[in-house]
Write a protein that holds these residues in place. Structure first.
Motif, short mmCIF file in Angstrom:
data_model
loop_
_atom_site.label_atom_id
_atom_site.label_comp_id
_atom_site.label_asym_id
_atom_site.label_seq_id
_atom_site.Cartn_x
_atom_site.Cartn_y
_atom_site.Cartn_z
N UNK A 98 0.49 -0.74 -0.01
CA UNK A 98 -0.22 -0.25 0.10
C UNK A 98 0.71 1.20 -0.68
N UNK A 99 2.12 0.81 0.16
CA UNK A 99 3.36 1.99 0.39
C UNK A 99 3.50 2.60 -0.74
N UNK A 100 3.77 1.51 -1.36
CA UNK A 100 3.86 1.64 -3.04
C UNK A 100 3.51 2.60 -3.27
N UNK A 101 2.02 1.72 -3.11
CA UNK A 101 0.58 2.43 -4.17
C UNK A 101 0.73 4.01 -3.83
N UNK A 102 1.09 4.56 -2.95
CA UNK A 102 1.40 6.52 -2.37
C UNK A 102 2.45 6.37 -2.71
N UNK A 103 3.46 5.99 -2.56
CA UNK A 103 4.65 6.41 -3.04
C UNK A 103 5.05 6.68 -4.36
N UNK A 134 -3.09 10.42 0.72
CA UNK A 134 -2.96 11.69 0.36
C UNK A 134 -1.89 12.27 1.93
N UNK A 135 -2.31 11.79 2.43
CA UNK A 135 -1.42 12.12 3.83
C UNK A 135 0.02 11.67 3.31
N UNK A 136 0.36 10.87 2.94
CA UNK A 136 1.21 9.77 2.62
C UNK A 136 2.82 10.60 1.85
N UNK A 218 9.36 2.98 10.50
CA UNK A 218 9.73 3.01 10.10
C UNK A 218 9.34 4.10 8.69
N UNK A 219 8.06 4.37 8.75
CA UNK A 219 7.38 4.75 7.50
C UNK A 219 7.36 6.25 7.63
N UNK A 224 4.60 13.99 5.50
CA UNK A 224 3.76 14.29 4.59
C UNK A 224 2.53 14.92 4.50
N UNK A 225 1.68 14.23 6.01
CA UNK A 225 0.81 14.26 6.82
C UNK A 225 1.12 15.89 6.90
#
Length: 300
Positions: A98-103, A134-136, A218-219, A224-225
């Protein structure tokens, strides 16, 4: 929405590259007249972009350039198999979180829209995970206004009962064993679309964490939020068992550089029998939910 309504909108299925070059399937909706706004619609987990098609067409008809797209591994952003006509490739071994989806995916979608429509305001519609993400985003400062629909901190205990117990059982007694056995999470098990293994594992970890993604170790992208300073409205639908008011408030609490406007809408408010987690995007809400959303997105 009738076919006549769609005649006023130019619709084109396209692809655009994610931040790492991965091809993402997308649809661009353009008004026949002057483009006054740009709108990026960001999907919920395991939800293909097609469910937002009529809402996107509605916004385009009002004068916005609108983009919908699928995250990697979902819908038209899932690779095709070498054999079989238009058959999706297996997700076994497919790497994504999911972090990949955002980044990689959502960040690139923001950049793609900002580059092409830099003369008009960029607004953001985020459904569930699409709103959480959005916050990521490192480039969320490019967004002027963000409308979050059922975007919650999805900790299972913040869900309404008895749905919370169904979700807990699905994750721990069916989802994780199936994912480890098959190498991906099959949609037929109750989540919607098939999900890459890494996506489902991370989602499960967040769903059982009291502060959801805020508890992810470690995220770095969590910083960015506080970068987002645009207008923010978060919609709570009272009959949504997943995105309850406390869950939406917890998610909104991360946006410390703006003042989130959280509003709760009941089915009775719009003379509907039900709305739920996905119902906001049904066309029968065109003259109620959609009109209010469009007017807010288009505000100066």
């Amino acid at each position: 929405m009738t076919d006549a309504d769609l005649d006023d909108v130019f619709i084109d299925d396209i692809t655009f590259p994610a931040a790492d070059g991965y091809a993402l399937g997308a649809t661009l909706f353009l008004p026949r007249g002057t483009k006054q706004h740009a709108v990026l619609i960001n999907s919920a987990t395991a939800v293909p972009r097609k469910i937002y098609r009529k809402f996107a067409s509605y916004l385009a008809r009002r004068g916005s350039a609108v983009l919908t797209y699928d995250y990697r591994g979902i819908g038209d952003s899932r690779q095709r198999a070498m054999i079989g006509y238009n058959k999706p490739k297996s997700l076994v071994g497919f790497k994504a979180t999911m972090v990949d989806w955002a980044a990689l995916d959502i960040t690139a979608a923001v950049a793609w829209m900002r580059e092409r429509y830099h003369n008009v305001p960029l607004t953001y519609v985020g459904h569930s995970f699409g709103g959480q993400a959005l916050g990521l985003l490192p480039n969320n400062t490019e967004v002027k206004r963000a409308l979050l629909v059922a975007a919650q901190a999805g900790y299972w205990k913040l869900m309404a009962s008895p749905e919370r117990y169904r979700v807990y059982a699905l994750l721990n007694f069916a989802g994780m064993p199936l994912t480890r056995m098959l190498g991906y999470m099959p949609g037929w098990a109750g989540v919607g679309e098939d999900l890459p293994k890494g996506v489902f594992e991370q989602w499960t970890r967040w769903l059982i964490s009291p502060r959801y993604l805020y508890d992810e170790p470690n995220l770095r992208a969590l910083s960015n939020f506080t970068r987002y300073t645009g207008a923010l409205r978060s919609i709570c639908l009272s009959d949504d068992p997943w995105a309850t008011r406390p869950a939406i408030e917890l998610m909104a609490s991360g946006f410390k550089a703006t003042t989130p406007d959280i509003i709760t809408i009941t089915p009775a408010d719009i003379n509907a029998k039900a709305i739920g987690h996905l119902g906001f995007f049904r066309p029968e809400h065109r003259d109620t939910l959609w009109r209010g959303a469009a007017e807010w997105l288009e505000a100066e």
